[in-house]
Scaffold this motif. Structure first.
Motif, PDB file in Angstrom:
ATOM      1  N   UNK A 290     105.571   2.517  32.341  1.00 21.17           N
ATOM      2  CA  UNK A 290     106.466   3.632  32.020  1.00 21.17           C
ATOM      3  C   UNK A 290     107.927   3.282  32.254  1.00 21.17           C
ATOM      4  N   UNK A 291     108.215   2.551  33.327  1.00 26.21           N
ATOM      5  CA  UNK A 291     109.610   2.301  33.709  1.00 26.21           C
ATOM      6  C   UNK A 291     110.151   1.031  33.061  1.00 26.21           C
ATOM      7  N   UNK A 292     109.403  -0.083  33.197  1.00 31.16           N
ATOM      8  CA  UNK A 292     109.921  -1.367  32.722  1.00 31.16           C
ATOM      9  C   UNK A 292     109.340  -1.805  31.375  1.00 31.16           C
ATOM     10  N   UNK A 293     108.399  -1.014  30.832  1.00 33.18           N
ATOM     11  CA  UNK A 293     107.792  -1.328  29.522  1.00 33.18           C
ATOM     12  C   UNK A 293     107.197  -2.735  29.492  1.00 33.18           C
ATOM     13  N   UNK A 294     106.650  -3.177  30.605  1.00 37.07           N
ATOM     14  CA  UNK A 294     106.064  -4.516  30.645  1.00 37.07           C
ATOM     15  C   UNK A 294     104.843  -4.562  29.724  1.00 37.07           C
ATOM     16  N   UNK A 295     104.783  -5.522  28.789  1.00 36.08           N
ATOM     17  CA  UNK A 295     103.691  -5.512  27.791  1.00 36.08           C
ATOM     18  C   UNK A 295     102.305  -5.712  28.382  1.00 36.08           C
ATOM     19  N   UNK A 296     102.195  -6.307  29.578  1.00 33.53           N
ATOM     20  CA  UNK A 296     100.873  -6.511  30.162  1.00 33.53           C
ATOM     21  C   UNK A 296     100.483  -5.414  31.157  1.00 33.53           C
ATOM     22  N   UNK A 297     101.405  -4.490  31.429  1.00 36.35           N
ATOM     23  CA  UNK A 297     101.110  -3.461  32.427  1.00 36.35           C
ATOM     24  C   UNK A 297      99.957  -2.559  31.960  1.00 36.35           C
ATOM     25  N   UNK A 298     100.035  -2.096  30.715  1.00 34.41           N
ATOM     26  CA  UNK A 298      98.968  -1.241  30.194  1.00 34.41           C
ATOM     27  C   UNK A 298      97.654  -2.005  30.090  1.00 34.41           C
ATOM     28  N   UNK A 299      97.744  -3.282  29.711  1.00 35.80           N
ATOM     29  CA  UNK A 299      96.538  -4.115  29.649  1.00 35.80           C
ATOM     30  C   UNK A 299      95.890  -4.215  31.031  1.00 35.80           C
ATOM     31  N   UNK A 300      96.719  -4.380  32.069  1.00 37.53           N
ATOM     32  CA  UNK A 300      96.204  -4.472  33.436  1.00 37.53           C
ATOM     33  C   UNK A 300      95.485  -3.193  33.839  1.00 37.53           C
ATOM     34  N   UNK A 301      96.120  -2.054  33.589  1.00 38.28           N
ATOM     35  CA  UNK A 301      95.520  -0.771  33.986  1.00 38.28           C
ATOM     36  C   UNK A 301      94.193  -0.547  33.269  1.00 38.28           C
ATOM     37  N   UNK A 302      94.181  -0.816  31.968  1.00 42.74           N
ATOM     38  CA  UNK A 302      92.950  -0.583  31.197  1.00 42.74           C
ATOM     39  C   UNK A 302      91.837  -1.545  31.621  1.00 42.74           C
ATOM     40  N   UNK A 303      92.209  -2.794  31.916  1.00 39.77           N
ATOM     41  CA  UNK A 303      91.194  -3.769  32.327  1.00 39.77           C
ATOM     42  C   UNK A 303      90.654  -3.470  33.717  1.00 39.77           C
ATOM     43  N   UNK A 304      91.500  -2.891  34.580  1.00 43.70           N
ATOM     44  CA  UNK A 304      91.093  -2.668  35.973  1.00 43.70           C
ATOM     45  C   UNK A 304      90.203  -1.435  36.140  1.00 43.70           C
ATOM     46  N   UNK A 305      90.334  -0.448  35.264  1.00 44.68           N
ATOM     47  CA  UNK A 305      89.623   0.824  35.448  1.00 44.68           C
ATOM     48  C   UNK A 305      88.098   0.665  35.549  1.00 44.68           C
ATOM     49  N   UNK A 306      87.438  -0.051  34.630  1.00 42.47           N
ATOM     50  CA  UNK A 306      85.971  -0.195  34.775  1.00 42.47           C
ATOM     51  C   UNK A 306      85.577  -0.943  36.052  1.00 42.47           C
ATOM     52  N   UNK A 307      86.408  -1.907  36.460  1.00 38.63           N
ATOM     53  CA  UNK A 307      86.117  -2.654  37.692  1.00 38.63           C
ATOM     54  C   UNK A 307      86.187  -1.714  38.897  1.00 38.63           C
ATOM     55  N   UNK A 308      87.232  -0.907  38.946  1.00 39.40           N
ATOM     56  CA  UNK A 308      87.355   0.055  40.042  1.00 39.40           C
ATOM     57  C   UNK A 308      86.218   1.054  40.056  1.00 39.40           C
ATOM     58  N   UNK A 309      85.804   1.488  38.862  1.00 42.40           N
ATOM     59  CA  UNK A 309      84.700   2.456  38.775  1.00 42.40           C
ATOM     60  C   UNK A 309      83.399   1.854  39.326  1.00 42.40           C
ATOM     61  N   UNK A 310      83.131   0.596  39.000  1.00 40.91           N
ATOM     62  CA  UNK A 310      81.897  -0.054  39.461  1.00 40.91           C
ATOM     63  C   UNK A 310      81.861  -0.135  40.990  1.00 40.91           C
ATOM     64  N   UNK A 311      82.969  -0.555  41.604  1.00 45.39           N
ATOM     65  CA  UNK A 311      82.969  -0.699  43.064  1.00 45.39           C
ATOM     66  C   UNK A 311      82.972   0.661  43.762  1.00 45.39           C
ATOM     67  N   UNK A 312      83.602   1.655  43.166  1.00 47.58           N
ATOM     68  CA  UNK A 312      83.542   3.006  43.740  1.00 47.58           C
ATOM     69  C   UNK A 312      82.110   3.535  43.679  1.00 47.58           C
ATOM     70  N   UNK A 313      81.412   3.259  42.575  1.00 48.93           N
ATOM     71  CA  UNK A 313      80.010   3.675  42.464  1.00 48.93           C
ATOM     72  C   UNK A 313      79.146   2.946  43.505  1.00 48.93           C
ATOM     73  N   UNK A 314      79.395   1.649  43.688  1.00 48.80           N
ATOM     74  CA  UNK A 314      78.648   0.895  44.714  1.00 48.80           C
ATOM     75  C   UNK A 314      78.893   1.508  46.094  1.00 48.80           C
ATOM     76  N   UNK A 315      80.142   1.880  46.364  1.00 52.39           N
ATOM     77  CA  UNK A 315      80.470   2.511  47.639  1.00 52.39           C
ATOM     78  C   UNK A 315      79.682   3.805  47.829  1.00 52.39           C
ATOM     79  N   UNK A 316      79.629   4.639  46.790  1.00 49.89           N
ATOM     80  CA  UNK A 316      78.944   5.926  46.907  1.00 49.89           C
ATOM     81  C   UNK A 316      77.429   5.739  47.060  1.00 49.89           C
TER      82      UNK A 316
END
Length: 256
Positions: free
Chosen positions: A89-115
């Protein structure tokens, strides 16, 4: 000051090029994979064969060596996404959105493992698979946020617009992270208080603390591997989409 900021800016600009990023990821991935295997092997051996059983919980306490690192990673990935959302949003870095989208499923998997592991641990300790405890409920909210963001990216076809909307929602949702962390301090809860990251130092015995930290490091390294691989796939997917759109445009232009 100028000598410090200039190389950092140059590094960020260099990584903004997807081709250079993919090349760097290809060089890092084998080392990170080897580090993950080494840390995981050491952590599992010390945690399941060397660390003593708990005097109250017995052998069931060994679930901690998977459950706790999964919780750390589940929260850490969301912080990474929030940083990426800010960069988008602030610096318009072209890989920032790619990072967020790529990280979401990974975070979901580990949160599910935690639960899931928390539920398996809670059944013999609390006599219930689930309670609406402050820590458990806020972790469930984190999982729902991950799933909601993944659904959002799949719902909006334009990746730029989807990334902008997702970045705003990510930054709004980051307020849940301190709630998860401090929920056991703010409210009366069945969940035990923090025993590792405390202002007055860890309260867990060193024989359990060392394998727990090794497993935490192993999970972090594993997450880095998964996010880098997912980012490479996302970059490739966007390139294919751009080529398809250009081919369709050229086709219409020739027919006209």
């Amino acid at each position: 000051m100028a000598n410090v900021s200039a190389p950092s800016q140059s590094t960020l600009q260099s990584l903004a090029n997807p081709t250079r990023f993919v090349s760097l990821a290809d060089r890092l991935l084998p080392w990170l994979a080897a580090l993950t295997v080494a840390l995981m092997a050491a952590g599992l051996y010390l945690g399941f064969f060397v660390a003593p059983a708990d005097y109250q919980q017995g052998e069931t306490v060994r679930i901690m060596f998977v459950h706790v690192p999964a919780a750390w990673v589940g929260m850490f990935v969301y912080v990474v996404m929030a940083s990426a959302a800010l960069g988008s949003l602030v610096w318009k870095h072209p890989l920032a959105d790619v990072t967020a989208r790529a990280a979401a499923p990974v975070g979901a998997v580990f949160t599910l493992i935690c639960l899931v592991t928390g539920s398996l641990w809670g059944r013999p300790m609390w006599g219930a698979w689930w309670v609406w405890d402050a820590r458990l409920t806020s972790m469930l909210v984190l999982l729902l946020m991950y799933l909601g963001l993944i659904a959002l990216w799949h719902t909006i076809e334009d990746p730029i617009r989807a990334g902008r909307v997702a970045a705003i929602l990510i930054l709004v949702g980051v307020i849940n992270i301190p709630i998860i962390k401090f929920s056991v301090d703010w409210w009366y809860t069945l969940h035990q208080p923090a025993s590792v990251f405390r202002f007055d130092g860890p309260t867990i015995h060193i024989s359990m603390l060392i394998p727990l930290l090794l497993m935490g490091a192993a999970f972090m390294s594993l997450v880095a591997v998964m996010i880098l691989m997912s980012m490479k796939n996302e970059i490739l997917r966007r390139r294919i989409r751009a080529i398809s759109i250009r081919a369709a445009y050229e086709g219409r232009k020739e027919r006209a």
